[in-house]
Scaffold this motif. Structure first.
Motif, mmCIF file in Angstrom:
data_model
loop_
_atom_site.group_PDB
_atom_site.id
_atom_site.type_symbol
_atom_site.label_atom_id
_atom_site.label_comp_id
_atom_site.label_asym_id
_atom_site.label_seq_id
_atom_site.Cartn_x
_atom_site.Cartn_y
_atom_site.Cartn_z
ATOM 1 N N UNK A 122 -5.406 -8.041 -1.137
ATOM 2 C CA UNK A 122 -5.012 -6.713 -0.662
ATOM 3 C C UNK A 122 -6.230 -5.811 -0.487
ATOM 4 N N UNK A 123 -7.147 -5.853 -1.442
ATOM 5 C CA UNK A 123 -8.360 -5.045 -1.327
ATOM 6 C C UNK A 123 -9.227 -5.510 -0.169
ATOM 7 N N UNK A 124 -9.335 -6.815 0.008
ATOM 8 C CA UNK A 124 -10.107 -7.342 1.128
ATOM 9 C C UNK A 124 -9.515 -6.942 2.467
ATOM 10 N N UNK A 125 -8.200 -7.023 2.576
ATOM 11 C CA UNK A 125 -7.536 -6.614 3.820
ATOM 12 C C UNK A 125 -7.735 -5.127 4.075
ATOM 13 N N UNK A 126 -7.649 -4.325 3.023
ATOM 14 C CA UNK A 126 -7.845 -2.883 3.188
ATOM 15 C C UNK A 126 -9.280 -2.556 3.565
ATOM 16 N N UNK A 127 -10.234 -3.290 2.997
ATOM 17 C CA UNK A 127 -11.639 -3.059 3.354
ATOM 18 C C UNK A 127 -11.897 -3.386 4.816
ATOM 19 N N UNK A 128 -11.217 -4.408 5.322
ATOM 20 C CA UNK A 128 -11.399 -4.779 6.720
ATOM 21 C C UNK A 128 -10.601 -3.888 7.668
#
Length: 192
Positions: A122-128
Motif C-alpha cells: 500500500x505504501x509503495x503504491x501510494x508513493x508511486x
C-alpha cells in the motif's frame, strides 16, 4: 497510504505549478521537499513507531490533525516560507502516522508478515501514485486543490481512526478481567 501520498505529492508536475505560481526557485522548492522528508523520517521512528506501539490511536489522531493543518497551510500559502512550514508539518504528521501503522502491524502475532506485506504494498503504491494523481488533479484544477483534496482524505481518516479507537476502548473496558475468569482462561490468552 495517505501519508505516503502526501509526501510524494509535491514531486513531478505539481512542483512546476507551485514554483511558477509562487515565484520560487528550484533550490528553494528542493529544500522544502528535503526538509519535509527529513522531518518525516525522524517522526517515523521517534513518535511514530516508538510511541505508536504503546498508544497507536493516541499517536495517530494528533498526527492526522497535523496532516490536515499542514495541507491547509500548504494550500493557502502566499509564499515560500509558509509553504515550507506547511510541508514540514505534513512531514511530521505523515511520518508519525506511518510509524504508528508499522507499530500496529508489528503487534500482530499470527498475521504479522501478511500485514507488513499489505502495508508495504500500500505504501509503495501510494508513493508511486501520489505524484501521478496530484499531477492530474493540478492540471485539471489547480495545485491548491491537490492540498485541499488531501484535507478531505485526512479528515475521513481522522474520524475513522477516532471511531476505531472508541470501539477498541469500549471493547477493552467491557471485557471481563483475567483475574475474574481465572489466569488461564481463553479470554486471557492474548494478554500473556
Amino acid at each position: 497510504m495517505l501519508a505516503a501520498g502526501l509526501l510524494t505529492a509535491p514531486i513531478g508536475p505539481l512542483v512546476s505549478a507551485i514554483t511558477r505560481d509562487l515565484g520560487l526557485s528550484t533550490a528553494s522548492m528542493t529544500a522544502t521537499v528535503v526538509a519535509q522528508y527529513v522531518v518525516a523520517t525522524v517522526a517515523l521512528v521517534a513518535p511514530g513507531y516508538l510511541l505508536g506501539r504503546r498508544w497507536p490511536t493516541a499517536i495517530a489522531l494528533p498526527a492526522l490533525a497535523l496532516l490536515i493543518i499542514g495541507s491547509v497551510v500548504s494550500a493557502f500559502t502566499p509564499g515560500a516560507a509558509l509553504l515550507a512550514v506547511g510541508r514540514v508539518i505534513v512531514g511530521l504528521g505523515a511520518g508519525t502516522v506511518a510509524g504508528a501503522a508499522l507499530a500496529l502491524s508489528s503487534q500482530l502475532v499470527r498475521w504479522r508478515s501478511r500485514a507488513r506485506l499489505a502495508l508495504g504494498l500500500a505504501l509503495g503504491a501510494a508513493l508511486l501514485l501520489g505524484p501521478v494523481a496530484s499531477g492530474m488533479l493540478a492540471q485539471a484544477m489547480s495545485w491548491r486543490t491537490v492540498f485541499l483534496a488531501h484535507v478531505l482524505v485526512a479528515t475521513v481518516a481522522l474520524f475513522t481512526t477516532m471511531a476505531s479507537g472508541i470501539a477498541m476502548w469500549i471493547m477493552r473496558s467491557s471485557r471481563p478481567s483475567c483475574t475474574a475468569q481465572g489466569r488461564w482462561s481463553r479470554l486471557c490468552d492474548d494478554t500473556i
